[in-house]
Design an enzyme around this catalytic site. Structure first.
Site, PDB file in Angstrom:
ATOM      1  N   ARG A   1       0.808  -1.224   0.024  1.00 15.94           N
ATOM      2  CA  ARG A   1       0.001   0.137  -0.055  1.00 15.94           C
ATOM      3  C   ARG A   1       0.805   1.349   0.157  1.00 15.94           C
ATOM      4  O   ARG A   1       0.453   2.175  -0.784  1.00 15.94           O
ATOM      5  CB  ARG A   1      -0.899  -0.012   1.167  1.00 15.94           C
ATOM      6  CG  ARG A   1      -2.290  -0.716   1.044  1.00 15.94           C
ATOM      7  CD  ARG A   1      -2.736  -1.158   2.364  1.00 15.94           C
ATOM      8  NE  ARG A   1      -1.719  -2.269   2.734  1.00 15.94           N
ATOM      9  CZ  ARG A   1      -1.857  -3.445   2.279  1.00 15.94           C
ATOM     10  NH1 ARG A   1      -2.900  -3.895   1.781  1.00 15.94           N
ATOM     11  NH2 ARG A   1      -1.205  -4.254   2.751  1.00 15.94           N
ATOM     12  N   THR A   2       1.704   1.376   0.839  1.00 18.65           N
ATOM     13  CA  THR A   2       2.519   2.778   0.942  1.00 18.65           C
ATOM     14  C   THR A   2       3.327   2.992  -0.306  1.00 18.65           C
ATOM     15  O   THR A   2       2.929   4.006  -0.886  1.00 18.65           O
ATOM     16  CB  THR A   2       3.575   2.490   2.106  1.00 18.65           C
ATOM     17  OG1 THR A   2       3.107   2.232   3.377  1.00 18.65           O
ATOM     18  CG2 THR A   2       4.232   3.747   2.475  1.00 18.65           C
TER      19      THR A   2
ATOM     20  N   LYS B   1      25.253  -5.216  -4.187  1.00 21.46           N
ATOM     21  CA  LYS B   1      26.767  -5.125  -4.357  1.00 21.46           C
ATOM     22  C   LYS B   1      27.193  -4.793  -3.134  1.00 21.46           C
ATOM     23  O   LYS B   1      28.372  -4.384  -3.009  1.00 21.46           O
ATOM     24  CB  LYS B   1      26.968  -4.475  -5.449  1.00 21.46           C
ATOM     25  CG  LYS B   1      26.220  -4.880  -6.765  1.00 21.46           C
ATOM     26  CD  LYS B   1      26.869  -3.979  -8.028  1.00 21.46           C
ATOM     27  CE  LYS B   1      26.470  -4.139  -9.142  1.00 21.46           C
ATOM     28  NZ  LYS B   1      26.755  -3.237 -10.144  1.00 21.46           N
TER      29      LYS B   1
ATOM     30  N   ARG C   1      11.786   3.744   3.270  1.00 19.94           N
ATOM     31  CA  ARG C   1      11.299   2.924   4.038  1.00 19.94           C
ATOM     32  C   ARG C   1      12.583   1.822   4.427  1.00 19.94           C
ATOM     33  O   ARG C   1      13.280   1.311   3.553  1.00 19.94           O
ATOM     34  CB  ARG C   1      10.358   1.713   3.662  1.00 19.94           C
ATOM     35  CG  ARG C   1      10.069   0.665   4.519  1.00 19.94           C
ATOM     36  CD  ARG C   1       8.638  -0.346   4.301  1.00 19.94           C
ATOM     37  NE  ARG C   1       7.498   0.597   4.601  1.00 19.94           N
ATOM     38  CZ  ARG C   1       6.150   0.040   4.505  1.00 19.94           C
ATOM     39  NH1 ARG C   1       6.132  -1.123   4.221  1.00 19.94           N
ATOM     40  NH2 ARG C   1       5.288   1.029   4.787  1.00 19.94           N
TER      41      ARG C   1
ATOM     42  N   HIS D   1       5.857   5.685  11.334  1.00 25.84           N
ATOM     43  CA  HIS D   1       5.290   5.526   9.940  1.00 25.84           C
ATOM     44  C   HIS D   1       4.314   6.957   9.896  1.00 25.84           C
ATOM     45  O   HIS D   1       3.182   6.680  10.054  1.00 25.84           O
ATOM     46  CB  HIS D   1       4.524   4.388   9.828  1.00 25.84           C
ATOM     47  CG  HIS D   1       4.332   3.894   8.453  1.00 25.84           C
ATOM     48  ND1 HIS D   1       4.359   4.880   7.456  1.00 25.84           N
ATOM     49  CD2 HIS D   1       3.794   2.768   7.904  1.00 25.84           C
ATOM     50  CE1 HIS D   1       4.053   4.179   6.307  1.00 25.84           C
ATOM     51  NE2 HIS D   1       3.511   2.949   6.710  1.00 25.84           N
TER      52      HIS D   1
HETATM   53  C1  NCD Z   1       2.250  -1.229   8.130  1.00 23.36           C
HETATM   54  C2  NCD Z   1       3.889  -0.910   8.458  1.00 23.36           C
HETATM   55  O1  NCD Z   1       4.692  -1.310   7.257  1.00 23.36           O
HETATM   56  O2  NCD Z   1       4.380  -0.455   9.246  1.00 23.36           O
HETATM   57  N1  NCD Z   1       2.112  -1.581   6.642  1.00 23.36           N
HETATM   58  C3  NCD Z   1       1.637  -0.316   5.957  1.00 23.36           C
HETATM   59  O3  NCD Z   1       2.461   0.675   5.728  1.00 23.36           O
HETATM   60  N2  NCD Z   1       0.162  -0.155   5.886  1.00 23.36           N
HETATM   61  C4  NCD Z   1       1.764  -2.256   9.214  1.00 23.36           C
HETATM   62  C5  NCD Z   1       2.324  -3.504   9.207  1.00 23.36           C
HETATM   63  O4  NCD Z   1       3.430  -3.943   8.303  1.00 23.36           O
HETATM   64  O5  NCD Z   1       1.906  -4.409   9.820  1.00 23.36           O
END
Ligand code: NCD
Length: 312
Positions: A59-60, A88, A109, A137
């Site tokens: 999703r993100t 690498k 991320r 997040h």
């Molecule tokens: C979350 C995350 O990556 O922290 N996912 C997201 O971005 N919706 C939640 C998760 O991974 O459980």
């Protein structure tokens, strides 16, 4: 709307947001959603979102890409580290420096706390934290709060239960700090071994009403929102510890029967077994809507970061 506080700024932590900033983003999200295609697609024209995901994402990443496309911009990036020079041995610092050369906004991320702050210090272009370890997040918290606002009509005055892995779930910390700007009652529900890290909510003491529980039933008659989280298997130092707590809570019809009729069940997703698919069709299940609001909210953030002002 006053001066845009997000133009050319990083989004690293929800702690950097005051209530006016939150409301600015929520209002901008309404504005963006109501724009005609021809206007909306001017806001990111000729601009690129550059991303790198050191952890999996559905999703993100996709909502940011969809958001950027809806503004007329494009996205370039690394979703599969194996196909990049990270494989690498290239450092995070060099990877960020290079993405910085090719894009206008950088989305990161990474499994380490502090990774986005580090990247923000290196890059010329603004950084968006798409998840930093078990720390934060922030854009998830923004879309979570926007969802609450749209679905419940208000944030202040609500009782919010946050359920599941409160120790490792980064969305929990960003959401708590975001909600601290409103008058809300917080109920934290988790197995005792997965309680919230006290040192990470230290600044919230005295700012917020927080109660801890291990039994979900204790909060059901009161909660207006049940925010469910996945047990973060990948962050457990020991798999056996995960085995002990997996499947601790399941939201299903029996749960809904004991809850407020209009309770909103939310989840940042992905869900495993913590919400039964059997409630997906109910009006209480708003986790897919939440993911959809996410695209709009992220489009608003990108538009605000890339433009001094939005069309009215
Ligand atoms: C979350 C995350 O990556 O922290 N996912 C997201 O971005 N919706 C939640 C998760 O991974 O459980």
């Amino acid at each position: 709307m006053g001066t845009n506080p997000f133009f050319d700024k990083d989004i690293v932590s929800i702690k950097d947001f005051v209530k006016d900033d939150l409301e600015y983003v929520f209002e901008a999200t309404d504005t963006i959603s109501s724009l005609k295609h021809s206007e909306r697609s001017e806001l990111g024209k000729g601009r690129a979102l550059g991303y790198v995901f050191y952890e999996p994402s559905t999703r993100t990443r996709m909502s940011f890409e969809a958001a950027m496309a809806s503004l007329g911009g494009s996205s370039i990036g690394i979703a599969d580290l194996k196909s990049s020079s990270v494989e690498k041995g290239e450092s995070l610092a060099d990877t960020i420096r290079i993405i910085d050369l090719y894009s206008d906004v950088i989305l990161l991320r990474h499994p380490m706390d502090g990774s986005s702050r580090f990247a923000a210090e290196l890059s010329q272009n603004p950084i968006i934290n798409a998840g930093s370890g078990s720390e934060e997040h922030p854009t998830q918290a923004l879309l979570d709060m926007y969802t609450i606002l749209r679905e419940k009509g208000t944030i202040g005055g609500l009782s919010v239960a946050i359920v599941g892995d409160l120790k490792y779930g980064r969305t929990v910390y960003s959401l708590l700090y975001g909600l601290a700007n409103y008058d809300v009652d917080i109920h934290l529900v988790s197995p005792t071994t997965l309680q919230v890290r006290k040192e990470s909510i230290y600044e919230l003491q005295g700012r917020m009403k927080i109660k801890e529980h291990s039994n979900l039933d204790e909060v059901l008659t009161e909660a207006d929102v049940i925010y469910v989280t996945r047990i973060q298997r990948e962050r457990f130092p020991d798999v056996q510890e995960y085995e002990k707590v997996k499947g601790s809570y399941t939201i299903d019809e029996k749960t809904l029967a004991k809850a407020k009729k209009d309770v909103a069940v939310m989840h940042p997703l992905p869900r495993l077994d913590e919400i039964s698919q059997s409630i997906d069709h109910t009006k209480n299940a708003i986790y897919f809507k939440q993911a959809s609001y996410g695209k709009e909210l992220r489009a608003a953030l990108l538009a605000l970061m890339l433009n001094e002002s939005l069309p009215r």
